[in-house]
Design a protein around this motif. Structure first.
Motif, PDB file in Angstrom:
ATOM      1  N   ALA A  22       0.830  -1.207   0.000  1.00  0.00           N
ATOM      2  CA  ALA A  22       0.000   0.000   0.000  1.00  0.00           C
ATOM      3  C   ALA A  22       0.864   1.256   0.000  1.00  0.00           C
ATOM      4  N   ILE A  23       1.897   1.325   0.834  1.00  0.00           N
ATOM      5  CA  ILE A  23       2.709   2.543   0.886  1.00  0.00           C
ATOM      6  C   ILE A  23       3.472   2.737  -0.418  1.00  0.00           C
ATOM      7  N   GLU A  24       3.899   1.647  -1.061  1.00  0.00           N
ATOM      8  CA  GLU A  24       4.560   1.784  -2.363  1.00  0.00           C
ATOM      9  C   GLU A  24       3.598   2.384  -3.385  1.00  0.00           C
ATOM     10  N   GLU A  25       2.356   1.915  -3.402  1.00  0.00           N
ATOM     11  CA  GLU A  25       1.357   2.445  -4.323  1.00  0.00           C
ATOM     12  C   GLU A  25       1.007   3.890  -3.982  1.00  0.00           C
ATOM     13  N   ILE A  26       0.913   4.196  -2.699  1.00  0.00           N
ATOM     14  CA  ILE A  26       0.622   5.568  -2.259  1.00  0.00           C
ATOM     15  C   ILE A  26       1.730   6.506  -2.714  1.00  0.00           C
ATOM     16  N   ILE A  27       2.979   6.123  -2.483  1.00  0.00           N
ATOM     17  CA  ILE A  27       4.110   6.964  -2.883  1.00  0.00           C
ATOM     18  C   ILE A  27       4.116   7.170  -4.395  1.00  0.00           C
ATOM     19  N   LYS A  28       3.853   6.113  -5.151  1.00  0.00           N
ATOM     20  CA  LYS A  28       3.813   6.228  -6.613  1.00  0.00           C
ATOM     21  C   LYS A  28       2.739   7.229  -7.035  1.00  0.00           C
ATOM     22  N   VAL A  79       1.291   9.610  -5.194  1.00  0.00           N
ATOM     23  CA  VAL A  79       1.608  10.952  -4.694  1.00  0.00           C
ATOM     24  C   VAL A  79       2.670  11.601  -5.579  1.00  0.00           C
ATOM     25  N   ASN A  80       3.661  10.826  -6.008  1.00  0.00           N
ATOM     26  CA  ASN A  80       4.686  11.372  -6.895  1.00  0.00           C
ATOM     27  C   ASN A  80       4.091  11.810  -8.231  1.00  0.00           C
ATOM     28  N   GLN A  81       3.081  11.090  -8.708  1.00  0.00           N
ATOM     29  CA  GLN A  81       2.444  11.443  -9.976  1.00  0.00           C
ATOM     30  C   GLN A  81       1.433  12.575  -9.816  1.00  0.00           C
ATOM     31  N   ARG A  82       0.617  12.514  -8.767  1.00  0.00           N
ATOM     32  CA  ARG A  82      -0.496  13.445  -8.578  1.00  0.00           C
ATOM     33  C   ARG A  82      -0.166  14.644  -7.710  1.00  0.00           C
ATOM     34  N   GLY A  83       0.770  14.471  -6.781  1.00  0.00           N
ATOM     35  CA  GLY A  83       1.065  15.515  -5.807  1.00  0.00           C
ATOM     36  C   GLY A  83       0.409  15.260  -4.469  1.00  0.00           C
ATOM     37  N   SER A  84      -0.777  14.612  -4.472  1.00  0.00           N
ATOM     38  CA  SER A  84      -1.472  14.273  -3.228  1.00  0.00           C
ATOM     39  C   SER A  84      -2.413  13.104  -3.478  1.00  0.00           C
ATOM     40  N   LEU A  85      -2.929  12.528  -2.389  1.00  0.00           N
ATOM     41  CA  LEU A  85      -3.855  11.402  -2.501  1.00  0.00           C
ATOM     42  C   LEU A  85      -4.699  11.327  -1.240  1.00  0.00           C
ATOM     43  N   ASN A  86      -6.025  11.285  -1.412  1.00  0.00           N
ATOM     44  CA  ASN A  86      -6.916  11.035  -0.286  1.00  0.00           C
ATOM     45  C   ASN A  86      -8.048  10.124  -0.739  1.00  0.00           C
ATOM     46  N   GLU A  87      -8.949   9.824   0.189  1.00  0.00           N
ATOM     47  CA  GLU A  87     -10.024   8.873  -0.110  1.00  0.00           C
ATOM     48  C   GLU A  87     -10.918   9.332  -1.259  1.00  0.00           C
ATOM     49  N   ALA A  88     -11.173  10.615  -1.352  1.00  0.00           N
ATOM     50  CA  ALA A  88     -12.042  11.127  -2.415  1.00  0.00           C
ATOM     51  C   ALA A  88     -11.431  10.912  -3.795  1.00  0.00           C
ATOM     52  N   ILE A 138     -10.092   8.339  -4.911  1.00  0.00           N
ATOM     53  CA  ILE A 138     -10.453   7.010  -5.402  1.00  0.00           C
ATOM     54  C   ILE A 138     -11.771   7.071  -6.172  1.00  0.00           C
ATOM     55  N   TYR A 139     -12.690   7.928  -5.718  1.00  0.00           N
ATOM     56  CA  TYR A 139     -13.979   8.072  -6.390  1.00  0.00           C
ATOM     57  C   TYR A 139     -13.976   9.110  -7.497  1.00  0.00           C
ATOM     58  N   TYR A 140     -13.367  10.269  -7.233  1.00  0.00           N
ATOM     59  CA  TYR A 140     -13.516  11.406  -8.131  1.00  0.00           C
ATOM     60  C   TYR A 140     -12.245  11.805  -8.859  1.00  0.00           C
ATOM     61  N   GLY A 141     -11.143  11.148  -8.549  1.00  0.00           N
ATOM     62  CA  GLY A 141      -9.869  11.540  -9.144  1.00  0.00           C
ATOM     63  C   GLY A 141      -9.818  11.321 -10.642  1.00  0.00           C
ATOM     64  N   ILE A 142      -9.207  12.272 -11.318  1.00  0.00           N
ATOM     65  CA  ILE A 142      -8.999  12.151 -12.764  1.00  0.00           C
ATOM     66  C   ILE A 142      -7.523  12.384 -13.002  1.00  0.00           C
ATOM     67  N   PRO A 143      -6.815  11.407 -13.487  1.00  0.00           N
ATOM     68  CA  PRO A 143      -7.261  10.023 -13.693  1.00  0.00           C
ATOM     69  C   PRO A 143      -7.413   9.307 -12.347  1.00  0.00           C
ATOM     70  N   LYS A 144      -8.102   8.197 -12.376  1.00  0.00           N
ATOM     71  CA  LYS A 144      -8.308   7.406 -11.157  1.00  0.00           C
ATOM     72  C   LYS A 144      -6.965   6.856 -10.688  1.00  0.00           C
ATOM     73  N   PRO A 145      -6.731   6.876  -9.379  1.00  0.00           N
ATOM     74  CA  PRO A 145      -5.492   6.282  -8.856  1.00  0.00           C
ATOM     75  C   PRO A 145      -5.458   4.780  -9.131  1.00  0.00           C
ATOM     76  N   GLN A 146      -4.287   4.272  -9.369  1.00  0.00           N
ATOM     77  CA  GLN A 146      -4.093   2.844  -9.609  1.00  0.00           C
ATOM     78  C   GLN A 146      -3.685   2.172  -8.296  1.00  0.00           C
ATOM     79  N   SER A 151      -8.971  -0.344  -1.228  1.00  0.00           N
ATOM     80  CA  SER A 151     -10.153   0.517  -1.241  1.00  0.00           C
ATOM     81  C   SER A 151      -9.912   1.849  -0.527  1.00  0.00           C
ATOM     82  N   ASP A 152     -10.911   2.728  -0.647  1.00  0.00           N
ATOM     83  CA  ASP A 152     -10.859   4.007   0.061  1.00  0.00           C
ATOM     84  C   ASP A 152     -10.853   3.796   1.574  1.00  0.00           C
ATOM     85  N   VAL A 153     -11.560   2.779   2.041  1.00  0.00           N
ATOM     86  CA  VAL A 153     -11.587   2.477   3.479  1.00  0.00           C
ATOM     87  C   VAL A 153     -10.181   2.086   3.942  1.00  0.00           C
TER      88      VAL A 153
END
Length: 182
Positions: A33-39, A41-50, A52-60, A64-66
């Motif tokens: 999970a932390i590897e995916e989060i870091i990836k 965040v490096n691409q998007r700049g930030s990442l939160n639960e929303a 997962i639902y509304y992000g464009i492009p969707k995070p890979q 889940s958001d939970v």
């Protein structure tokens, strides 16, 4: 009275179940999970639960958001309890920060309080990374592996406690009452 006891018992059992789920996810999926989060965040700049639902492009993400919420909450609690939290003085809202390093990458957690709480992972600025590595500000840098080990130890403690018989002592210490007794 029994109805109130049932509600309290149900609530406590639900809390315990969610806590077990959170620890199990962190122990077994935390590093992935932390590897995916870091990836992300490096691409998007930030990442939160929303995101997962509304992000464009969707995070890979493979979770889940939970489960992302489990990571945010647990990592922030760990940082708060182990090293404390600096704040972003420029933010108008009450806030706190946490920093975690994993495989030479640093991810920051930003949590703000207003009419609720919101938190997200983000990439720290170059200035912040410099401070974490070269000044006393580095006291706030947590090692992700230490967080995983802490979670494993908490899980082992929980299993020890749940496997032993539950006995409640009367405040006066005169007698003991087994679970479910009146």
């Amino acid at each position: 009275m029994k109805n109130t006891e049932f509600k309290v018992t149900s609530l406590l059992e639900e809390y315990k179940r969610r806590d077990e789920e959170r620890r199990e996810f962190i122990i077994h999926e935390g590093c992935t999970a932390i590897e995916e989060i870091i990836k992300e965040v490096n691409q998007r700049g930030s990442l939160n639960e929303a995101d997962i639902y509304y992000g464009i492009p969707k995070p890979q993400l493979s979770f889940s958001d939970v489960e992302l919420g489990y990571m945010l909450t647990s990592m922030m609690e760990y940082a708060t309890n182990h090293v404390g939290n600096p704040v972003d003085e420029e933010c108008e809202l009450e806030n706190k920060l946490a920093y975690f390093e994993y495989k030479d990458e640093i991810v920051q957690i930003f949590e703000v309080y207003g009419q609720g709480t919101d938190s997200w992972f983000l990439k720290p600025s170059d200035d912040t990374v410099y401070k974490l590595y070269n000044t006393a500000y580095g006291v706030y840098l947590n090692q992700f592996d230490d967080f995983i080990n802490y979670t494993i130890n908490k899980e082992n403690e929980s299993k020890k406690v749940s496997s032993s018989p539950t006995i409640l002592n009367d405040i006066t210490g005169r007698y003991t009452v087994g679970r479910g007794s009146k």
